[in-house]
Design a protein around this motif. Structure first.
Motif, PDB file in Angstrom:
ATOM      1  N   ALA A 112       0.903  -1.422   0.062  1.00 53.95           N
ATOM      2  CA  ALA A 112      -0.074   0.150  -0.089  1.00 53.95           C
ATOM      3  C   ALA A 112       0.803   1.294  -0.105  1.00 53.95           C
ATOM      4  CB  ALA A 112      -1.055   0.015   1.221  1.00 53.95           C
ATOM      5  N   PRO A 113       1.867   1.332   0.658  1.00 53.21           N
ATOM      6  CA  PRO A 113       2.763   2.665   1.045  1.00 53.21           C
ATOM      7  C   PRO A 113       3.271   2.675  -0.435  1.00 53.21           C
ATOM      8  CG  PRO A 113       2.933   1.554   2.996  1.00 53.21           C
ATOM      9  CD  PRO A 113       2.396   0.544   2.010  1.00 53.21           C
ATOM     10  N   ALA A 114       3.817   1.802  -1.060  1.00 57.11           N
ATOM     11  CA  ALA A 114       4.249   1.730  -2.559  1.00 57.11           C
ATOM     12  C   ALA A 114       3.597   2.226  -3.584  1.00 57.11           C
ATOM     13  CB  ALA A 114       4.955   0.217  -2.981  1.00 57.11           C
ATOM     14  N   ILE A 115       2.186   1.793  -3.383  1.00 56.73           N
ATOM     15  CA  ILE A 115       1.313   2.245  -4.331  1.00 56.73           C
ATOM     16  C   ILE A 115       1.107   3.926  -4.193  1.00 56.73           C
ATOM     17  CG2 ILE A 115      -1.163   2.563  -5.142  1.00 56.73           C
ATOM     18  CD1 ILE A 115      -1.157  -0.794  -4.698  1.00 56.73           C
ATOM     19  N   ALA A 116       0.886   4.302  -2.973  1.00 58.32           N
ATOM     20  CA  ALA A 116       0.878   5.602  -2.368  1.00 58.32           C
ATOM     21  C   ALA A 116       1.972   6.362  -3.164  1.00 58.32           C
ATOM     22  CB  ALA A 116       0.736   5.883  -1.093  1.00 58.32           C
ATOM     23  N   ARG A 117       3.340   5.850  -3.178  1.00 58.33           N
ATOM     24  CA  ARG A 117       4.281   6.574  -3.635  1.00 58.33           C
ATOM     25  C   ARG A 117       4.413   6.742  -4.972  1.00 58.33           C
ATOM     26  NH1 ARG A 117       6.172  10.322  -4.027  1.00 58.33           N
ATOM     27  NH2 ARG A 117       8.403  10.581  -5.235  1.00 58.33           N
ATOM     28  N   ALA A 118       3.965   5.646  -5.922  1.00 63.75           N
ATOM     29  CA  ALA A 118       3.721   5.808  -7.239  1.00 63.75           C
ATOM     30  C   ALA A 118       2.773   6.675  -7.745  1.00 63.75           C
ATOM     31  CB  ALA A 118       3.329   4.413  -7.922  1.00 63.75           C
ATOM     32  N   VAL A 119       1.565   6.914  -6.737  1.00 61.84           N
ATOM     33  CA  VAL A 119       0.376   7.862  -7.149  1.00 61.84           C
ATOM     34  C   VAL A 119       1.189   9.405  -6.813  1.00 61.84           C
ATOM     35  CG1 VAL A 119      -1.645   8.865  -6.478  1.00 61.84           C
ATOM     36  CG2 VAL A 119      -1.395   6.441  -6.731  1.00 61.84           C
ATOM     37  N   ALA A 120       1.808   9.554  -5.903  1.00 64.64           N
ATOM     38  CA  ALA A 120       2.501  10.832  -5.763  1.00 64.64           C
ATOM     39  C   ALA A 120       3.541  11.146  -6.840  1.00 64.64           C
ATOM     40  CB  ALA A 120       3.307  10.874  -4.498  1.00 64.64           C
TER      41      ALA A 120
END
Length: 716
Positions: free
Chosen positions: A234-242
């Protein structure tokens, strides 16, 4: 219908679909025949006159009849000229009735030679159907042999007038990016890129930093991501979104269920800050969900996370689409035309020039085909890092192991698993996955082993507790006086044991240890680090603080023995999703035959090799995703009529039809199912042929509708 050029053939299985004009659904020459039947220019209503500028509106009427799947022309009255904007909801008179529709575009004149009816009214001037979503809906309808109206019902939520009337907050769209994007990229790019990759856990993947760098630069990288075990996805997806927001574009994340939405929602809030994204789920209720959807439509939110319905979210200037765990059957849309988020998001990425990230702990054959075709690149950690992060998996089920544990031939918890659980409970919680919910979902005669059936509908009998009488799982009838029709015996034995019975047995085997269950009735989201046995059905496993100290995957034969083409792939996915919650190096025991390929893939933690092998085998026998298929379900006569009307492409092969199992004896008319198989390149031609045949039957008012499903999830 016009085409705006090819290019979709770059996506495997998305075969050079016809394109709609920028205004939305393709126009049909002469459209509006029925619409114009009741309209006259100017006349009986006296005051009505056409608008001075662009007086003709092309309207997609909310009708699911295949032979009427085209836009119709209407006149825009002068008093509605300001409100009748492209994408708004309207009411029109169609075949003598008032029906809803969407105004796709306004033009100067119509090709229709007859008189045109006026728009009756503009329901809402909010342009809820954007040109991008309208064009996407047309392509999805073409790909899945459905209608534009059916797709739009999935794409645009029902109107909530009170929410639309609420004042729009001041301040304009939220700024792109978040804390990670403040200050912009460094001149050289490399130090900032490395820091960003480290922050989101992407540094553990050799290509992770370059993937984020491409997103921040506004490019469109496409990757199939095999995530490391643990809760870092989940944090990895959030970083990709950012990274996508930092590049000045929007992002869309689709996950399987509300629990995953909550995890990604929290990760996005931590990465971007509060108020920079929205979460869309059905649990919000119609008003709040529509309010958040409008914030996306109006550009106030550039990042969206949600379940499958969010795949049509109107994100402006889309730069990244993310699909997590694409093999989960929850992603399968139950409503016509049954689109899958993987295909819809791939279409959106292709149409908008957006990046794509399809991820999971395992890999599906469909995603593997995307990698093999070159449409996407593999994104995975190296083997040394995988070995460090994975649990220690072992299996029980071979004859040599059973010989050392004679009681394991009949016990559901072999001695090996028992010892693993007992040792791990001294440190913390242990996860136990059971494939079946309930108490005892299947029983049989205690003497001759004949399956116990309901005398009324022949449905399977089950037990809800140790003291309850058998009941029918189909009709719910209590079978307190059941006796075996074969031998007359009146006692029963368990054939399949569910999660509740497993929890009861484990409670007796481990006295003093708390036993918690997570399943259909009550799904746990998280458990603490204290010792406990957590019994869960697949997909309902809660995460544990610090990770589980051990995992037991029971009754592997239930998953592997399913009569389904994807049985092995689905068993491996469920096992790896559960084992990913176990801390690195901790023991995981799977009760299955060790020589089977899915079990070996789990032991080695190598889902990629398994998916590549599975795809190669399916290519040899002509099964999806190496080939395209469509299922036809209806009465035998209706299927014969449809196949007779369909101009199937060359090379099409009809399999069946075969009878469809009924829910109970004598329930409804006889139904059959046929499969039509074609090479992958002929997928579009197959969908077009079935759509045209459906239109022919619809035009002649056939009494029965044939259920057409392109690329069905289940083939058996």
């Amino acid at each position: 219908m016009t085409k705006d050029g090819g290019g979709a053939d770059l996506i495997p299985g998305l075969d050079d679909l016809p394109r709609a004009p920028a205004g939305g659904a393709g126009r049909a020459s002469g459209a509006g025949g029925k619409a114009g039947a009741g309209g006259r220019r100017g006349a009986k209503k006296g005051a009505r006159r056409p608008a001075d500028d662009l007086p003709v509106a092309r309207v997609a009427v909310d009708m699911s009849l295949p032979h009427l799947d085209r836009p119709f022309d209407y006149l825009v009255p002068a008093e509605l000229a300001a409100k009748a904007v492209a994408g708004c909801r309207v009411r029109v008179r169609f075949a003598g009735q008032l029906v809803d529709g969407f105004l796709l575009e306004r033009v100067a004149e119509s090709d229709h030679e007859g008189r045109l009816a006026y728009l009756e009214r503009v329901t809402s001037s909010e342009p809820v159907l954007t040109p991008e979503i309208a064009a996407l809906a047309r392509e999805v309808a073409v790909r899945y042999a459905g209608t534009f109206a059916d797709v739009v019902r999935l794409a645009v939520p029902p109107r909530h007038a009170r929410v639309e009337a609420e004042p729009v907050p001041e301040g304009g769209p939220v700024p792109e990016g978040g804390p990670a994007a403040e200050g912009g990229p460094a001149p050289g790019g490399e130090p900032e890129e490395a820091d960003a990759a480290e922050a989101g856990g992407w540094a553990e993947y050799p290509a992770g930093a370059s993937f984020l760098g491409a997103l921040e630069a506004g490019r469109a990288p496409r990757a199939v991501w095999t995530a490391l075990p643990g809760d870092g996805w989940a944090p990895a997806i959030a970083r990709a979104v950012a990274a996508a927001l930092a590049g000045g574009r929007g992002a869309l994340v689709v996950v399987a269920d509300g629990r995953d939405v909550a995890r990604v929602d929290a990760a996005l809030a931590a990465e971007l800050g509060e108020g920079r994204h929205v979460a869309l789920t059905a649990e919000l209720g119609p008003a709040e969900r529509y309010r958040r959807w409008l914030s996306v439509l109006r550009g106030r939110a550039r990042a969206v996370v949600g379940t499958r319905a969010a795949m049509f979210a109107p994100v402006a200037d889309l730069g990244l689409v993310v699909l997590w765990d694409d093999g989960d059957d929850v992603h399968a849309e139950p409503h016509a035309p049954y689109p899958h988020p993987r295909e819809v998001l791939a279409l959106r990425a292709h149409r908008t020039g957006a990046g794509a990230l399809i991820g999971g702990f395992t890999r599906t054959t469909d995603a593997t085909r995307l990698v093999e075709s070159g449409w996407a690149h593999a994104l995975a950690a190296d083997r040394a890092r995988v070995r460090e992060a994975m649990p220690r998996v072992r299996y029980v089920g071979e004859d040599a192991q059973l010989a050392r544990d004679a009681a394991a031939r009949t016990a559901r918890l072999p001695n090996v698993a028992f010892e693993v659980a007992r040792g791990a409970l001294a440190e913390g919680p242990v996860l136990v996955q059971v494939p079946r919910r309930g108490y005892v979902p299947g029983i049989a005669c205690g003497r001759c082993r004949s399956p116990a059936r309901c005398t009324a509908c022949q449905g399977p009998l089950a037990l809800s507790s140790s003291h309850a009488a058998p009941y029918c799982r189909w009709c719910g009838r209590i079978a307190g006086d059941w006796h075996c029709p074969e031998c007359g015996f009146f006692q029963v034995r368990a054939v399949v044991v569910g999660a509740k019975r497993t929890a009861e047995e484990l409670g007796r085997a481990f006295p003093g240890v708390p036993v918690r269950t997570s399943g259909r009735e009550a799904v746990l989201d998280r458990v603490g680090p204290e010792r406990a046995l957590v019994v869960s059905t697949p997909g309902a496993e809660p995460s544990a603080e610090g990770g589980y100290r051990a995992g037991l995957l029971l009754d592997g034969w239930v998953l592997l023995g399913r009569p389904d083409l994807r049985a092995g792939e689905e068993a491996l996915r469920r096992w790896m999703n559960a084992a990913s919650l176990v801390r690195a190096g901790a023991p995981v025991v799977v009760a299955a035959e060790g020589s089977l390929p899915p079990v070996q893939a789990l032991v080695r933690w190598d889902p990629v090799t398994y998916a590549e092998r599975e795809l190669a085998e399916r290519r040899e026998v002509g099964f999806p995703p190496a080939a395209r298929m469509a299922s036809l379900t209806a009465s035998p006569a209706a299927i014969r009529e449809l196949l007779a009307d369909a101009r199937l492409p060359d090379g099409a092969e009809v399999l069946g039809p075969v009878p469809v199992p009924q829910a109970g004896a004598g329930d409804g008319p006889e139904r059959e199912r046929a499969l039509v198989r074609v090479p992958s390149a002929a997928g579009q031609a197959l969908a077009r042929a079935l759509k045209e045949a459906q239109g022919v039957r619809s035009a002649r008012k056939a009494a029965e509708t044939v259920r057409v499903q392109v690329d069905p999830l289940e083939l058996i």
